[in-house]
Design an enzyme around this catalytic site. Structure first.
Site, PDB file in Angstrom:
ATOM      1  N   ASP A 179      23.099  25.515  30.873  1.00  0.00           N
ATOM      2  CA  ASP A 179      23.543  24.636  29.800  1.00  0.00           C
ATOM      3  C   ASP A 179      24.996  24.158  29.867  1.00  0.00           C
ATOM      4  O   ASP A 179      25.265  22.983  29.727  1.00  0.00           O
ATOM      5  CB  ASP A 179      23.345  25.326  28.445  1.00  0.00           C
ATOM      6  CG  ASP A 179      21.888  25.706  28.187  1.00  0.00           C
ATOM      7  OD1 ASP A 179      21.058  25.611  29.104  1.00  0.00           O
ATOM      8  OD2 ASP A 179      21.581  26.098  27.045  1.00  0.00           O
ATOM      9  N   GLU A 238      20.972  39.097  28.521  1.00  0.00           N
ATOM     10  CA  GLU A 238      20.700  37.712  28.914  1.00  0.00           C
ATOM     11  C   GLU A 238      21.413  37.394  30.232  1.00  0.00           C
ATOM     12  O   GLU A 238      20.858  36.763  31.134  1.00  0.00           O
ATOM     13  CB  GLU A 238      21.207  36.779  27.801  1.00  0.00           C
ATOM     14  CG  GLU A 238      20.994  35.302  28.049  1.00  0.00           C
ATOM     15  CD  GLU A 238      21.413  34.448  26.846  1.00  0.00           C
ATOM     16  OE1 GLU A 238      22.054  34.985  25.913  1.00  0.00           O
ATOM     17  OE2 GLU A 238      21.078  33.246  26.839  1.00  0.00           O
TER      18      GLU A 238
HETATM   19  C1  GLC Z   1      19.766  29.170  27.176  1.00  0.00           C
HETATM   20  C2  GLC Z   1      19.753  29.107  28.693  1.00  0.00           C
HETATM   21  C3  GLC Z   1      18.448  28.530  29.176  1.00  0.00           C
HETATM   22  C4  GLC Z   1      17.302  29.360  28.619  1.00  0.00           C
HETATM   23  C5  GLC Z   1      17.398  29.517  27.094  1.00  0.00           C
HETATM   24  C6  GLC Z   1      16.419  30.533  26.546  1.00  0.00           C
HETATM   25  O1  GLC Z   1      19.685  27.911  26.603  1.00  0.00           O
HETATM   26  O2  GLC Z   1      20.841  28.368  29.158  1.00  0.00           O
HETATM   27  O3  GLC Z   1      18.387  28.497  30.571  1.00  0.00           O
HETATM   28  O4  GLC Z   1      16.075  28.793  28.950  1.00  0.00           O
HETATM   29  O5  GLC Z   1      18.678  29.955  26.733  1.00  0.00           O
HETATM   30  O6  GLC Z   1      16.571  31.773  27.178  1.00  0.00           O
END
Ligand code: GLC
Length: 427
Positions: A169, A399
């Protein structure tokens, strides 16, 4: 004296399975409770690999539930809002795509076909496998959507129209393109992410305003993907998605050949050849890596990210290009305590704690390690796998992780991290 048996300490395998079960909302999994309360596209693909280790039916179901929200034009959306949750922004009312169930209006990295092939091969690669065949059809439709709407240069690469599509992102790769986004009409809104995790690990407010402005453009077009592709304010060729789609096309071709869908096989072989040749458009000789590049200005990001190394996974690059990538990996291996950082240390705005500007994300590491192993670099693949395992052993199922300290960042009890432990690095 009587001895009572103590319950055995749960193993990391137990904990990982438990995370997947707890994040299961009935047929689909949330990435983590709180921060991400819906179904995310590429998360579900990796989560399926985790379920596959202990519940085959649930693995297939994870992908089927995602694909059930595929749009008529072929796009598989990046979020499916199966149920209401006020704790997330931007929710379904902001996207306003008019779908049932509600979805976002953008997509995410196309890794589904690769995962479907893996699941199917694990079960013996029977060409008449009904669940594989149904998902094959959905993947083909989705790949055609990319070919139709997201290849403006006709060179087989993938254009994204929102940085959220890349899955990385807030990578520094998008900064210059985002600088040009007009935020004057964004209005006020309340972020929810910074209520769940430390703001220092999340994108800044300035960045977030730009993300919202791009979303608003799509919404004002009525989510017309032709208009968005031709006129959207953010148009980048993403090195990650380009590599992943090439790989996914190779995997889809294997399925097409098994099924005997000769017309699709011919089409896919053409697409693969086109992408193999087109990839050079992303090569940056100065930095010695494949880098994302702006469609509007032609500017290369000039940044080495974890996505640059997906060249091995996609099976591209001349021997000289691959050597330069290995040199970059060597550099990163020296400066970081753990591989593979999302951005090379020392790059502009590198920050070992901030989301995709440094932290390690195991799903990208997994694909890079697979590619390295396939291309004859088993030592590097093993180094990345072992470092990934060390991160989970040290910090738990976060994460993402700091490449410098190994500390977890972002949300905890994360589904795809648990899945990567079960399917890959905990093995
Ligand atoms: C964030 C990450 C993305 C992922 C999402 C859910 O937006 O950047 O890659 O899919 O979280 O985990």
């Amino acid at each position: 004296m009587t001895l009572t048996a103590q319950p055995a300490e749960p193993t990391l395998d137990d904990l990982a399975r438990d995370i997947l079960r707890r994040n299961d909302r009935g047929g689909y999994t949330v990435p983590t409770g709180g921060l991400y309360p819906f179904q995310w596209n590429w998360d579900s693909a990796f989560v399926a690999l985790g379920f596959a280790e202990f519940d085959r039916n649930r693995a297939w179901q994870e992908i089927e539930s995602l694909v059930s929200a595929q749009w008529a034009d072929g796009m598989i959306p990046h979020i499916v809002f199966h149920q209401h949750d006020a704790g997330y922004f931007p929710g379904p009312e902001v996207w306003n795509t008019g779908r049932t169930p509600p979805t976002s209006g953008i997509t995410q990295p196309p890794v589904l076909a690769s995962v479907v092939r893996q699941l199917w091969e694990q079960e013996g690669a029977d060409p008449s496998h009904p669940r594989m065949r149904a998902l094959y059809a959905a993947c083909l439709k989705s790949h055609r959507w990319f070919h139709t709407y997201r290849d403006p240069l006709g060179n087989g690469l993938v254009m994204v129209t929102h940085n959220w599509e890349t899955g990385r992102d807030n990578s520094s790769e998008w900064d210059h393109a985002l600088d040009r986004i007009d935020t004057s009409a964004v209005g006020s809104y309340q972020r929810r992410d910074t209520g769940h995790v430390d703001a220092a690990m999340r994108p800044t407010q300035r960045e977030y305003d730009r993300y919202v402005a791009i979303l608003q453009f799509g919404r004002s077009s009525g989510w017309d993907h032709r208009v968005i592709a031709d006129q959207g304010p953010f148009r980048m060729i993403d090195v990650g998605m380009s590599m992943m789609l090439l790989r996914a096309n190779r995997d889809l071709l294997a399925l097409a050949e098994a099924i005997g869908d000769e017309a699709a096989a011919v089409e896919l072989r053409d697409r693969i050849a086109l992408s193999e040749q087109g990839m050079d458009w992303l090569w940056n000789e100065e930095v010695g890596a494949f880098c994302s590049r702006d469609v509007i200005t032609g500017e290369s990001s000039g940044l080495v990210t974890n996505a640059s190394f997906l060249a091995f996974y996609a099976g591209v690059g001349t021997p000289a290009q691959r050597q330069r990538l290995l040199d970059a990996l060597e550099r990163m291996g020296r400066s970081a305590q753990y591989l593979l950082p999302s951005l090379e240390a020392g790059s502009r705005d590198y920050d070992h704690r901030r989301y995709w500007r440094g932290p390690i994300w195991l799903v990208v590491s997994y694909m890079v390690a697979r590619g390295l192993a396939e291309q004859g670099h088993a030592d590097w693949a093993e180094r990345i796998r072992a470092d990934s395992a060390r991160l989970i052993i040290r910090s738990g199922f976060y994460e993402s992780f700091s490449p410098e300290t190994g500390e977890g960042s972002g949300g905890g009890d994360f589904s795809w991290t648990a899945a990567m432990w079960l399917a890959w690095c905990g093995q």
